[in-house]
Design a protein around this motif. Structure first.
Motif, PDB file in Angstrom:
ATOM      1  N   SER A 127       0.888  -1.256   0.041  1.00  0.00           N
ATOM      2  CA  SER A 127      -0.215  -0.024   0.042  1.00  0.00           C
ATOM      3  C   SER A 127       1.041   1.079  -0.031  1.00  0.00           C
ATOM      4  O   SER A 127       0.686   2.187  -0.771  1.00  0.00           O
ATOM      5  CB  SER A 127      -0.868  -0.208   1.279  1.00  0.00           C
ATOM      6  N   LYS A 130       2.434   1.783  -3.395  1.00  0.00           N
ATOM      7  CA  LYS A 130       1.405   2.504  -4.440  1.00  0.00           C
ATOM      8  C   LYS A 130       1.485   3.784  -4.151  1.00  0.00           C
ATOM      9  O   LYS A 130       1.104   4.651  -5.284  1.00  0.00           O
ATOM     10  CB  LYS A 130       0.206   1.569  -4.155  1.00  0.00           C
ATOM     11  N   ARG A 131       1.397   4.541  -3.016  1.00  0.00           N
ATOM     12  CA  ARG A 131       1.396   5.772  -2.843  1.00  0.00           C
ATOM     13  C   ARG A 131       2.631   6.593  -2.984  1.00  0.00           C
ATOM     14  O   ARG A 131       2.612   7.693  -2.587  1.00  0.00           O
ATOM     15  CB  ARG A 131       0.826   5.982  -1.537  1.00  0.00           C
TER      16      ARG A 131
END
Length: 460
Positions: A127, A130-131
Motif C-alpha cells: 500500500s 502504491k502511494r
C-alpha cells in the motif's frame, strides 16, 4: 584536553564479524585498526561473534576468522576461545541479555510486542509503495496495553518486539567525520525476532554496553545506523561509546569494492597470492591512515605501526586497493623477514601442492639468495676484472637493469654482455646461476638491487 577526555576510561574495543562466509578484506581492516588502537593505549582487543542471523550461519566461518587473525598476528585478548570476564562471546549464547534488555524497554514504554502476521505487513508495504511512500509499520500493536500484550504472549501468540522510533534529528560526534547530524525517520524497527534472537541494532548496543566497550571502530557503512544507536542508548539511559568510522575501500577512484571481486576476501591474499601478512597490513595504511610521520617508502612492522598509531590522524580519504602497491609491499616484506619466520609460511602457502626443500637446502643451496644478501665477493674476483669498484659504481648510476642499459654498460667497460650480466647476477644473488636479471629486478626492486651492489662494494 580533548585527548585526555577521549581516553578517560580504559580502552576496550571489539571486532564483531558475522560467521556467514569468507572474511571480507574490510573486516580485516576493521580488526587491524581496533587492534592498533587497543595495543597503542594498553587496552583490550575483543573478538565477538555476531551469529544471530541463523539463516546465513556457516559452520566453519568462525574457524576461518580465527585463522585470519592468527595469520595477521592480531590476537584477541578476549573471545570465544580466549574466554574473559564479559562472555559468552558468541551472541547466540547471550539471548538472556537481550530478553532482559527488551523487557526493560517495554517497562519504560520505549518498546512493545507486535503480533501482526506477515501477510498484514506485506499489505502495508504494498500500500505504501502504491502511494510512493516509504513503507512504515502503522503501530497497530503499540495501542495494546502492557497487560493485553502480556496475555496474548502467554497464550502462545507469535510476536516480535518493536522499538518506538519517532522522527527526530540526532547529532553526535565521530572521531573521523566530526559532528554528524542525522534525521532518523524510519518505521519502528524490530529489536527481538519471534524466535528469540535479536536483530543487529539491539544486540550491538546491548553487548557493547555489557562488555564495557569504550570505542566502536567500524566501517563507514555503519555510520548511517549510528544515529539510531544513539537513540537506543538514550532509551536505556546509557552513555554511548566513542565512535570512529573508517573510510570506504574502493576498487577504483569511483567504484566501491564489490563482494563479486576476488580480492574482496582475505583468503585471496594469503592462499592465492601468497602475500605475507605484513605486506597486506602495510597496504591498509598506505594513505598514511593513522600513522604519525608516515613515510610511503618505509616498510612498517606491526610493532612500529602500534607505536606510531594516532587515531587523530585517521583520514576520510578512501582506501584504494592498488595491486602495484601490494607488489611493492610484498617485495619489502620478503626482504625484511628472517628465514625462521618465512619458512613455516612457505610451508603453509604451498600446502602440500609442491614438495618443499628442507631448511638446510634452502639456506645453503643455490636458492640461498632468496633469503639473504650475498656475503662474499670471491666470485667477482674470479672474473679477473680490473677496476671492479668503478664497474660497480657505474652500475649504481643505472636507472634499471635490462638488456639495453647493460649492453651500454658492457661497451663502456669493453667487456662481453654476458660478463656484464654475470657481474650483476653475482652482486645481486651471489651466484653465476639463477633467474634472468629482469626477474631479479622485478622481484627485488631497484632500491634493493642498489643496496646489494653497495654491499658488494663494501665486501670488495
Amino acid at each position: 584536553m580533548r585527548v585526555t577526555k577521549f581516553l578517560a576510561q580504559k580502552v576496550r574495543v571489539r571486532f564483531a564479524p558475522s560467521p556467514t562466509g569468507h572474511l571480507h578484506i574490510g573486516g580485516l581492516r576493521t580488526a587491524f585498526f581496533n587492534y592498533l588502537f587497543a595495543k597503542k593505549h594498553g587496552g583490550d582487543f575483543i573478538l565477538r561473534i555476531e551469529d544471530t542471523d541463523r539463516a546465513r550461519f556457516v559452520e566453519d566461518a568462525q574457524d576461518k576468522i580465527y585463522e585470519a587473525l592468527q595469520f595477521y598476528d592480531l590476537k584477541p585478548d578476549e573471545g570465544p576461545r580466549e574466554g574473559g570476564s564479559f562472555g559468552p562471546y558468541e551472541q547466540s549464547k547471550r539471548l538472556e541479555f537481550y530478553q532482559g534488555a527488551v523487557d526493560q524497554l517495554i517497562d519504560s514504554g520505549h518498546a512493545y510486542r507486535c503480533f501482526c502476521p506477515e501477510h498484514r505487513l506485506d499489505l502495508l508495504r504494498k500500500s505504501a509503495e502504491k502511494r510512493g511512500e516509504i513503507p512504515k509499520y502503522d503501530r497497530k500493536c503499540a495501542n495494546l496495553t502492557k497487560s493485553e500484550g502480556l496475555r496474548m504472549a502467554e497464550s502462545g501468540e507469535k510476536f516480535v518486539i518493536r522499538f518506538k522510533l519517532d522522527k527526530q534529528n540526532v547529532q553526535f560526534h565521530d572521531e573521523v567525520f566530526g559532528s554528524v547530524n542525522q534525521c532518523v525517520d524510519e518505521s519502528d524497527p524490530v529489536l527481538l525476532k519471534s524466535d528469540g534472537y535479536p536483530t543487529y541494532h539491539l544486540a550491538n548496543v546491548v553487548d557493547d554496553r555489557r562488555m564495557q566497550i569504550s570505542h566502536v571502530i567500524r566501517g563507514m557503512e555503519w555510520l548511517s545506523s549510528t544515529g539510531k544507536h544513539h537513540i537506543l542508548y538514550k532509551a536505556f539511559n546509557w552513555t554511548p561509546p566513542k565512535f570512529i568510522h573508517l573510510s570506504l575501500i574502493m576498487r577504483t577512484a569511483t567504484k566501491k569494492l564489490s563482494k563479486r571481486d576476488k580480492d574482496a576476501f582475505v583468503d585471496y591474499y594469503s592462499e592465492k597470492l601468497g602475500a605475507l601478512p605484513e605486506a597486506v597490513l602495510n597496504l591498509m595504511i598506505r594513505n598514511g591512515a593513522g600513522i604519525r610521520d608516515f613515510d610511503q617508502d618505509h616498510f612498517y612492522s606491526l610493532e612500529e605501526m602500534i607505536e606510531r598509531f594516532d587515531v587523530g590522524l585517521l583520514g576520510r580519504r578512501n582506501l584504494l586497493l592498488d595491486s602495484d602497491s601490494l607488489q611493492k609491499y610484498s617485495r619489502m616484506a620478503f626482504q625484511s623477514a628472517d628465514f625462521e619466520t618465512l619458512y613455516p609460511r612457505i610451508l603453509r602457502l604451498l600446502n602440500g601442492k609442491f614438495e618443499v626443500p628442507d631448511k638446510e637446502y634452502l639456506t645453503s643451496g643455490e636458492f640461498s639468495w632468496f633469503f639473504a644478501r650475498p656475503k662474499s665477493s670471491q666470485l667477482l674476483h674470479d672474473l679477473n676484472l680490473e677496476n671492479l669498484d668503478a664497474c660497480l659504481s657505474d652500475l649504481l648510476e643505472l636507472e634499471i637493469f635490462n638488456s639495453e642499459t647493460l649492453g651500454q654498460f658492457a661497451q663502456q667497460h669493453q667487456m662481453p654482455l654476458a660478463k656484464a650480466q654475470g657481474i650483476v647476477r653475482i652482486s645481486l644473488i651471489g651466484s653465476k646461476k639463477g633467474p634472468p636479471i629482469s626477474e631479479l629486478v622485478e622481484f627485488f626492486g631497484m632500491d634493493e638491487c642498489r643496496k646489494r651492489i653497495e654491499t658488494m662494494i663494501r665486501l670488495l
